[in-house]
Motif scaffolding. Structure first.
Motif, PDB file in Angstrom:
ATOM      1  N   VAL A 129       0.827  -1.205   0.000  1.00  0.00           N
ATOM      2  CA  VAL A 129       0.000   0.000   0.000  1.00  0.00           C
ATOM      3  C   VAL A 129       0.864   1.260   0.000  1.00  0.00           C
ATOM      4  O   VAL A 129       0.530   2.264  -0.632  1.00  0.00           O
ATOM      5  CB  VAL A 129      -0.934  -0.005   1.230  1.00  0.00           C
ATOM      6  CG1 VAL A 129      -1.831   1.203   1.235  1.00  0.00           C
ATOM      7  CG2 VAL A 129      -1.763  -1.268   1.264  1.00  0.00           C
ATOM      8  N   TYR A 173      -0.375   4.271  -2.391  1.00  0.00           N
ATOM      9  CA  TYR A 173      -1.037   4.032  -3.666  1.00  0.00           C
ATOM     10  C   TYR A 173      -2.552   4.109  -3.504  1.00  0.00           C
ATOM     11  O   TYR A 173      -3.258   4.482  -4.419  1.00  0.00           O
ATOM     12  CB  TYR A 173      -0.662   2.646  -4.208  1.00  0.00           C
ATOM     13  CG  TYR A 173       0.785   2.508  -4.572  1.00  0.00           C
ATOM     14  CD1 TYR A 173       1.284   3.109  -5.717  1.00  0.00           C
ATOM     15  CD2 TYR A 173       1.650   1.786  -3.766  1.00  0.00           C
ATOM     16  CE1 TYR A 173       2.616   2.984  -6.055  1.00  0.00           C
ATOM     17  CE2 TYR A 173       2.981   1.661  -4.100  1.00  0.00           C
ATOM     18  CZ  TYR A 173       3.459   2.257  -5.247  1.00  0.00           C
ATOM     19  OH  TYR A 173       4.775   2.138  -5.576  1.00  0.00           O
ATOM     20  N   ASP A 174      -3.025   3.711  -2.356  1.00  0.00           N
ATOM     21  CA  ASP A 174      -4.463   3.622  -2.124  1.00  0.00           C
ATOM     22  C   ASP A 174      -4.664   3.455  -0.619  1.00  0.00           C
ATOM     23  O   ASP A 174      -3.712   3.130   0.087  1.00  0.00           O
ATOM     24  CB  ASP A 174      -5.017   2.396  -2.879  1.00  0.00           C
ATOM     25  CG  ASP A 174      -6.531   2.417  -2.984  1.00  0.00           C
ATOM     26  OD1 ASP A 174      -7.147   3.330  -2.402  1.00  0.00           O
ATOM     27  OD2 ASP A 174      -7.090   1.530  -3.648  1.00  0.00           O
ATOM     28  N   VAL A 175      -5.868   3.669  -0.145  1.00  0.00           N
ATOM     29  CA  VAL A 175      -6.107   3.314   1.252  1.00  0.00           C
ATOM     30  C   VAL A 175      -6.321   1.806   1.315  1.00  0.00           C
ATOM     31  O   VAL A 175      -6.548   1.153   0.304  1.00  0.00           O
ATOM     32  CB  VAL A 175      -7.343   4.026   1.858  1.00  0.00           C
ATOM     33  CG1 VAL A 175      -7.075   5.482   2.046  1.00  0.00           C
ATOM     34  CG2 VAL A 175      -8.563   3.776   1.033  1.00  0.00           C
ATOM     35  N   MET A 217      -7.514  -3.008  -1.354  1.00  0.00           N
ATOM     36  CA  MET A 217      -7.292  -1.650  -1.830  1.00  0.00           C
ATOM     37  C   MET A 217      -8.398  -1.355  -2.830  1.00  0.00           C
ATOM     38  O   MET A 217      -8.362  -1.830  -3.966  1.00  0.00           O
ATOM     39  CB  MET A 217      -5.914  -1.545  -2.487  1.00  0.00           C
ATOM     40  CG  MET A 217      -4.784  -1.764  -1.492  1.00  0.00           C
ATOM     41  SD  MET A 217      -3.325  -2.491  -2.214  1.00  0.00           S
ATOM     42  CE  MET A 217      -2.574  -1.072  -2.965  1.00  0.00           C
ATOM     43  N   LEU A 219      -9.584   1.187  -4.730  1.00  0.00           N
ATOM     44  CA  LEU A 219      -9.475   1.870  -6.019  1.00  0.00           C
ATOM     45  C   LEU A 219      -8.648   1.050  -7.006  1.00  0.00           C
ATOM     46  O   LEU A 219      -8.994   0.946  -8.177  1.00  0.00           O
ATOM     47  CB  LEU A 219      -8.857   3.252  -5.831  1.00  0.00           C
ATOM     48  CG  LEU A 219      -9.806   4.311  -5.279  1.00  0.00           C
ATOM     49  CD1 LEU A 219      -9.100   5.630  -5.156  1.00  0.00           C
ATOM     50  CD2 LEU A 219     -11.039   4.440  -6.157  1.00  0.00           C
ATOM     51  N   LEU A 220      -7.584   0.482  -6.542  1.00  0.00           N
ATOM     52  CA  LEU A 220      -6.735  -0.318  -7.424  1.00  0.00           C
ATOM     53  C   LEU A 220      -7.255  -1.732  -7.601  1.00  0.00           C
ATOM     54  O   LEU A 220      -6.757  -2.490  -8.417  1.00  0.00           O
ATOM     55  CB  LEU A 220      -5.308  -0.374  -6.862  1.00  0.00           C
ATOM     56  CG  LEU A 220      -4.561   0.942  -6.793  1.00  0.00           C
ATOM     57  CD1 LEU A 220      -3.229   0.750  -6.108  1.00  0.00           C
ATOM     58  CD2 LEU A 220      -4.348   1.480  -8.187  1.00  0.00           C
ATOM     59  N   GLN A 221      -8.234  -2.105  -6.794  1.00  0.00           N
ATOM     60  CA  GLN A 221      -8.790  -3.458  -6.819  1.00  0.00           C
ATOM     61  C   GLN A 221      -7.704  -4.508  -6.618  1.00  0.00           C
ATOM     62  O   GLN A 221      -7.549  -5.417  -7.428  1.00  0.00           O
ATOM     63  CB  GLN A 221      -9.490  -3.698  -8.147  1.00  0.00           C
ATOM     64  CG  GLN A 221     -10.694  -2.840  -8.323  1.00  0.00           C
ATOM     65  CD  GLN A 221     -11.838  -3.599  -8.931  1.00  0.00           C
ATOM     66  OE1 GLN A 221     -11.650  -4.603  -9.592  1.00  0.00           O
ATOM     67  NE2 GLN A 221     -13.036  -3.141  -8.703  1.00  0.00           N
ATOM     68  N   TYR A 249     -16.047  -2.092   0.172  1.00  0.00           N
ATOM     69  CA  TYR A 249     -16.491  -0.859  -0.472  1.00  0.00           C
ATOM     70  C   TYR A 249     -17.395  -0.072   0.468  1.00  0.00           C
ATOM     71  O   TYR A 249     -17.351   1.164   0.501  1.00  0.00           O
ATOM     72  CB  TYR A 249     -17.217  -1.170  -1.788  1.00  0.00           C
ATOM     73  CG  TYR A 249     -16.282  -1.515  -2.912  1.00  0.00           C
ATOM     74  CD1 TYR A 249     -15.344  -0.589  -3.354  1.00  0.00           C
ATOM     75  CD2 TYR A 249     -16.314  -2.752  -3.523  1.00  0.00           C
ATOM     76  CE1 TYR A 249     -14.470  -0.896  -4.383  1.00  0.00           C
ATOM     77  CE2 TYR A 249     -15.448  -3.072  -4.550  1.00  0.00           C
ATOM     78  CZ  TYR A 249     -14.525  -2.138  -4.975  1.00  0.00           C
ATOM     79  OH  TYR A 249     -13.660  -2.450  -5.975  1.00  0.00           O
ATOM     80  N   TYR A 252     -15.237   1.542   2.908  1.00  0.00           N
ATOM     81  CA  TYR A 252     -14.432   2.548   2.215  1.00  0.00           C
ATOM     82  C   TYR A 252     -15.159   3.879   2.152  1.00  0.00           C
ATOM     83  O   TYR A 252     -14.558   4.933   2.360  1.00  0.00           O
ATOM     84  CB  TYR A 252     -14.100   2.047   0.808  1.00  0.00           C
ATOM     85  CG  TYR A 252     -13.382   3.042  -0.059  1.00  0.00           C
ATOM     86  CD1 TYR A 252     -12.212   3.632   0.379  1.00  0.00           C
ATOM     87  CD2 TYR A 252     -13.887   3.400  -1.309  1.00  0.00           C
ATOM     88  CE1 TYR A 252     -11.542   4.546  -0.407  1.00  0.00           C
ATOM     89  CE2 TYR A 252     -13.226   4.317  -2.096  1.00  0.00           C
ATOM     90  CZ  TYR A 252     -12.055   4.891  -1.652  1.00  0.00           C
ATOM     91  OH  TYR A 252     -11.405   5.797  -2.427  1.00  0.00           O
ATOM     92  N   GLN A 256     -13.560   7.182   3.576  1.00  0.00           N
ATOM     93  CA  GLN A 256     -13.319   8.308   2.674  1.00  0.00           C
ATOM     94  C   GLN A 256     -13.890   9.594   3.247  1.00  0.00           C
ATOM     95  O   GLN A 256     -13.227  10.636   3.272  1.00  0.00           O
ATOM     96  CB  GLN A 256     -13.998   7.991   1.349  1.00  0.00           C
ATOM     97  CG  GLN A 256     -13.437   8.742   0.182  1.00  0.00           C
ATOM     98  CD  GLN A 256     -14.106   8.313  -1.098  1.00  0.00           C
ATOM     99  OE1 GLN A 256     -15.227   7.813  -1.074  1.00  0.00           O
ATOM    100  NE2 GLN A 256     -13.418   8.495  -2.197  1.00  0.00           N
TER     101      GLN A 256
END
Lengths: 279, 236
Positions: A129, A173-175, A217, A219-221, A249, A252, A256
Motif C-alpha cells: 500500500v 497508492y491507495d487506502v 485496496m 481503487l486499485l482493486q 467498499y 471505504y 473516505q
C-alpha cells in the motif's frame, strides 16, 4: 513462554475461572435469520473512525466497531541506524499488540507468538500500500494497539493502520480496508463478533467452516492481505471473497468521508494559524 | 539449487492445556541454521523461523487435520505432546512447501508407544508404557495438509519457485491443501498485492496440485518404508 517476573502471578496450578463456565451452545442465526446482536448475516457493525488522536505522533487513528476498539500511530520516516539494514526501498516496522485487558483472558506484556505473527501479517498488508521507493534508507514505524477485542481485531487494525498512514501524510497508492468473515457450512457472517469467530479448539466435525480476513485496496482493486483458516473449498473462498470486497467498499465510503473531513479540519486549522501569524 | 529440510517428531507425556483438557498438543519449532545462510547466524533466522512455524500451526489448526483427541491419555491430566522440530539446512526456494511435505512425512513415520491406564484402589491412576518396543500406534495422517505456494513472477504464477524466481517476485499465496482437496489455510505473503480475479484460479490450481502432491508423498513414503536399500551414508 517467559513469565513476567515483575508481577505476582497466582499460585501454581491456578486456572482461569472462565474455564469453569459451561459453554453455551448458541446458534449463529436465530429463527428470524438474525445474529446474536440483531444484525443480518451480511451487515457490518456501525463504524467510528477518527484521525489525529495522538498529537505527538506523525499520524494516528482510532477505530471503533461497537466493542472492538483499536488505536494506530505512525512515526517516521526515520533514518535506519544500522548500516547493514540499508535498502533503497523504505521499510515498515509494524507492531500489533493486544492490551493486557483487551481479551477475556489477560494478555501478557511480552509479545506472544500470535502477536508476532499478526505483526508480520500487518507489515505484509501495508507494504504493497505504501510507496516504499519514496523513503530510501529509512523506516516508518506503525504501532497498533487493540484496546478491546470483540472480534475482527485484525480487520479493524488494517483499516486503522491505513487511516493512520494517511493522517501521517505518507505517500500511498491507495487506502487499505480490512474486513473479516466467518463461514459455517452454508452460513456466511460478515464482520463477526468474538463469539461468532471460528475457533479451532471447538469441534467442527463436518462441513466447511473457517475464518477469513481480507485487506483490500478499493481503487486499485488489489488484495493486500488474505488470511483463511478452517476447512474451505476454493469455490467457497472466492464467493466469500466477493462478499468481503462488497463490504470493503461499504467501509471505504465511511473511511473516505472521515478522511476528507479530517483534511478539511487540518486546512481550517492551518488557515487560522496563518492569520494569527500575520496579525 | 536444493532445499534441504530435516524434521524430527518427539512425543512426550505432559499436562494438557487447561482450556482443552482432552486434546493432545502439537508444537512446531523451526530452526534456521547458519549452514543454510550466513545471515541466520545468531538470531538472524528468528523471523523466518517464526513465520514458518506460524504458517504450520495455522495449517494444522483445524481440528479435522490431525486428530488431537486420539492423543489424550488421561483427560485433564496427561496427554501426548508432539514436538515437531524442523531444521533448515539449505534454502533453495519453496522453503515452506518443502517443510510442510517433510512434516507430513515425519508424522506418517511417527510411532506413539501404546500406554495403558490402570486405576489403583485409592482411585489414583497409573500410566503404564508397554514393554514391547514394537507395540506402537501410528498417527492418522490422511487429513494432514501440504502447503502449495504460488509465486507471482511478472503476470504469471509459478509453483515450486526457485530462489531466483522468488527474488524476482513480490507476492506469494500459500495454500494448505489436504488429500481430499479442502483448504485448511490460505495466506498472502510477501510485499506485493494480488488481483482478486487471479485468486480463484490460484486456489483451484493449488487444490489440484495439492491433491496430487499428497498422493505422491504417501506413495513415496510407503515405497521407502517397504524397500530396504543398502545405504551408505545418510543423504544417499
Amino acid at each position: 513462554m517467559p513469565l513476567d517476573g515483575k508481577r505476582i502471578c497466582g499460585p501454581e496450578g491456578t486456572k482461569s475461572p472462565l474455564l469453569f463456565i459451561p459453554k453455551k451452545q448458541t446458534n449463529l442465526l436465530d429463527d428470524n435469520r438474525k445474529r446474536t446482536d440483531g444484525r443480518h448475516a451480511e451487515d457490518l457493525r456501525p463504524l467510528f473512525l477518527r484521525l489525529g488522536i495522538n498529537s505527538q505522533a506523525r499520524g494516528s487513528a482510532y477505530i471503533e466497531m461497537n466493542r472492538t476498539k483499536v488505536v494506530a500511530t505512525v512515526y517516521g520516516p526515520r533514518e535506519i541506524q544500522r548500516r547493514r539494514e540499508f535498502d533503497m526501498k523504505g521499510q515498515l516496522l509494524c507492531e500489533f499488540k493486544f492490551a493486557p485487558f483487551s481479551c477475556k483472558v489477560r494478555r501478557q506484556y511480552q509479545p506472544d507468538n500470535e502477536e508476532k505473527a499478526l505483526s508480520s501479517v500487518l507489515r505484509e498488508t501495508l507494504e504493497p500500500v505504501v510507496c516504499l521507493h519514496k523513503f530510501p534508507k529509512s523506516r516508518v514505524d506503525i504501532f497498533v494497539l487493540v484496546l478491546e477485542n470483540d472480534g475482527s481485531a485484525l480487520a479493524a487494525a488494517i483499516t486503522c493502520a491505513g487511516a493512520a498512514l494517511v493522517d501521517a501524510g505518507i505517500d500511498m497508492y491507495d487506502v487499505v480496508i480490512g474486513c473479516g468473515l466467518r463461514q459455517d457450512e452454508a452460513t456466511t457472517l460478515v464482520d463477526p463478533v468474538y463469539e461468532e469467530e471460528y475457533r479451532p479448539e471447538d469441534n467442527h466435525q463436518s462441513g466447511e467452516h473457517g475464518n477469513m480476513v481480507l485487506g483490500f485496496m478499493p481503487l486499485l482493486q488489489q488484495v493486500a492481505a488474505l488470511q483463511c483458516d478452517g476447512e474451505l473449498q476454493p469455490k467457497t473462498v472466492s464467493a466469500a471473497l466477493g462478499m468481503l470486497m462488497e463490504s470493503c467498499y461499504g467501509i471505504y465510503s465511511i473511511v473516505q468521508e472521515c478522511l476528507t473531513e479530517s483534511l478539511k479540519n487540518k486546512l481550517k486549522k492551518r488557515e487560522k494559524d496563518v492569520t494569527k501569524v500575520i496579525s | 539449487a536444493n532445499t534441504d529440510v530435516l524434521v524430527g517428531v518427539k512425543a512426550e507425556l505432559d499436562a494438557p492445556e487447561s482450556s482443552q483438557p482432552n486434546r493432545g498438543r502439537l508444537e512446531f519449532f523451526v530452526d534456521c541454521t547458519a549452514n543454510a545462510d550466513p545471515e541466520f547466524e545468531g538470531r538472524g533466522g528468528e523471523d523466518l523461523a517464526l513465520g514458518i512455524s506460524s504458517a504450520l500451526s495455522q495449517a494444522f489448526s483445524s481440528s479435522n487435520c490431525l486428530d488431537l483427541c486420539s492423543l489424550c491419555v488421561l483427560p485433564g491430566q496427561q496427554v501426548w505432546l508432539l514436538y515437531v522440530d524442523v531444521l533448515i539446512l539449505e534454502c533453495g526456494g519453496s522453503l515452506l512447501d518443502a517443510v510442510s511435505l517433510a512434516v507430513k512425512a515425519a508424522l506418517m513415520n511417527t510411532k506413539i508407544p501404546a500406554v495403558t491406564v490402570n486405576t489403583t484402589e485409592e482411585g489414583s491412576s497409573e500410566i503404564e508404557v508397554s514393554d514391547d518396543p514394537y507395540d506402537v500406534n501410528n498417527l492418522e495422517v490422511s487429513k494432514v495438509p501440504c502447503i502449495v505456494t504460488l509465486t507471482r513472477v511478472g503476470h504469471q504464477f509459478v509453483v515450486d519457485a526457485t530462489k531466483e524466481e522468488q527474488a524476482c517476485s513480490i507476492g506469494h499465496l500459500s495454500v494448505a491443501v489436504t488429500e481430499s482437496g479442502s483448504l485448511t489455510a490460505v495466506r498472502k505473503t510477501g510485499s506485493g498485492s494480488l488481483h482478486p480475479e487471479s485468486i480463484l484460479d490460484i486456489l483451484q490450481t493449488a487444490q489440484e496440485i495439492g491433491i496430487n502432491l499428497n498422493q505422491q508423498l504417501v506413495e513415496k513414503v510407503k515405497l521407502e518404508s517397504s524397500v530396504k536399500k543398502d545405504r551408505r551414508g545418510f543423504l544417499t
